[in-house]
Design a protein around this motif. Structure first.
Motif, PDB file in Angstrom:
ATOM      1  N   GLU A 167     -47.179  55.849  19.461  1.00 20.19           N
ATOM      2  CA  GLU A 167     -46.148  55.410  18.521  1.00 20.19           C
ATOM      3  C   GLU A 167     -46.266  56.188  17.204  1.00 20.19           C
ATOM      4  O   GLU A 167     -45.255  56.603  16.621  1.00 20.19           O
ATOM      5  CB  GLU A 167     -46.295  53.916  18.264  1.00 20.19           C
ATOM      6  N   ALA A 168     -47.508  56.404  16.740  1.00 16.37           N
ATOM      7  CA  ALA A 168     -47.723  57.166  15.509  1.00 16.37           C
ATOM      8  C   ALA A 168     -47.285  58.614  15.689  1.00 16.37           C
ATOM      9  O   ALA A 168     -46.721  59.230  14.779  1.00 16.37           O
ATOM     10  CB  ALA A 168     -49.197  57.109  15.107  1.00 16.37           C
ATOM     11  N   THR A 169     -47.527  59.161  16.887  1.00 14.21           N
ATOM     12  CA  THR A 169     -47.110  60.534  17.167  1.00 14.21           C
ATOM     13  C   THR A 169     -45.599  60.655  17.110  1.00 14.21           C
ATOM     14  O   THR A 169     -45.053  61.610  16.544  1.00 14.21           O
ATOM     15  CB  THR A 169     -47.615  60.965  18.560  1.00 14.21           C
ATOM     16  N   GLU A 170     -44.896  59.684  17.692  1.00 13.70           N
ATOM     17  CA  GLU A 170     -43.433  59.696  17.666  1.00 13.70           C
ATOM     18  C   GLU A 170     -42.913  59.536  16.246  1.00 13.70           C
ATOM     19  O   GLU A 170     -41.950  60.193  15.836  1.00 13.70           O
ATOM     20  CB  GLU A 170     -42.887  58.585  18.559  1.00 13.70           C
ATOM     21  N   LYS A 171     -43.571  58.676  15.473  1.00 13.60           N
ATOM     22  CA  LYS A 171     -43.174  58.491  14.080  1.00 13.60           C
ATOM     23  C   LYS A 171     -43.335  59.803  13.306  1.00 13.60           C
ATOM     24  O   LYS A 171     -42.466  60.178  12.498  1.00 13.60           O
ATOM     25  CB  LYS A 171     -44.038  57.399  13.445  1.00 13.60           C
ATOM     26  N   THR A 172     -44.445  60.494  13.548  1.00 18.09           N
ATOM     27  CA  THR A 172     -44.681  61.773  12.882  1.00 18.09           C
ATOM     28  C   THR A 172     -43.610  62.786  13.258  1.00 18.09           C
ATOM     29  O   THR A 172     -43.117  63.540  12.409  1.00 18.09           O
ATOM     30  CB  THR A 172     -46.076  62.312  13.264  1.00 18.09           C
TER      31      THR A 172
END
Length: 255
Positions: free
Chosen positions: A233-238
């Motif tokens: 999820e953090a990767t997608e947010k980035t």
């Protein structure tokens, strides 16, 4: 490990003075290896060809430069990702200059990297950090080229990772893409995502972008003991932050 200078010194010494000469030659060759940081025959060829061996803080950016170029050409998103890696590592101005030079050196594809990566086998955390940074560079332009995938699998093998382990690590950086927005409505959504307005000046926008990147960086989230789903999820947010910032820069005309 028998390094090239050691072997050459031992061989020359044996030819000149048999076993005592070989022992003295090996000792002198080992000193030369350490002083010149010669870890393999490839490193020796680099030095003979006038190319300096890579420092530890340069190796990563040589890898990133080669990945960025392997798909055909380096684009702005690759360069921005390299800058983001520098910020993540909190590099000094001098270190950033070395990183930029190393990134450009990597684009040539002339360095033999096996010996350098082989040294990281005994440092699992460092090896994983290198592979994660490579995955981030690979997905920076929104796609993964087959040549890029072949390179990271090869480098992973030199680091002691199986192809399956390398691909599994990539799951953190290849999430299912969510459509960000159609072109017509993207600018306002991008401003909202970064928490800025159309009247914000470029420096405010840059600070907001960097602050959010630092907060949502996958490595930082992973370091808190987050689950794989939270890291994805953090990767997608980035990824969304990268897209939003790029679109705002294009609309506003600043770098």
């Amino acid at each position: 490990m028998l390094w090239p200078g050691t072997l050459i010194g031992a061989g020359a010494g044996y030819f000149i003075a048999s076993i005592p000469g070989a022992m003295l030659g090996a000792l002198l060759g080992q000193t030369l290896d350490r002083r010149l940081q010669l870890h393999s025959w490839a490193h020796l060829r680099e030095r003979l060809g006038g190319r300096a061996t890579l420092r530890n803080d340069e190796l990563l950016f040589v890898l990133l430069g080669r990945l960025a170029k392997s798909g055909g050409r380096v684009v702005e998103k690759h360069i921005e990702q390299a800058r983001q890696e520098m910020r993540h590592l909190d590099m000094s101005a001098a270190a950033q200059q070395r990183a930029i030079a190393a990134f450009n050196r990597g684009k040539s594809g002339r360095d033999s990297l096996r010996g350098y990566l082989g040294r990281l086998k005994t440092q699992p955390h460092a090896a994983e950090g290198v592979l994660r940074a490579c995955w981030r560079m690979m997905v920076a332009d929104g796609r993964v080229d087959p040549k890029e995938r072949e390179l990271i699998v090869l480098w992973g093998r030199w680091l002691g990772w199986t192809p399956q382990q390398v691909q599994a690590l990539g799951a953190d950086y290849e999430p299912q893409k969510k459509p960000l927005a159609t072109r017509g409505g993207t600018y306002q959504q991008s401003l909202t995502l970064l928490g800025v307005t159309a009247s914000s000046d470029p420096e405010q926008i840059k600070r907001a972008y960097r602050r959010l990147l630092s907060r949502h960086h996958p490595d930082k989230v992973a370091g808190t003991g987050a689950s794989p789903a939270q890291v994805r999820e953090a990767t997608e947010k980035t990824r969304e932050l990268h897209h939003a910032y790029a679109l705002i820069r294009e609309q506003r005309g600043f770098r």
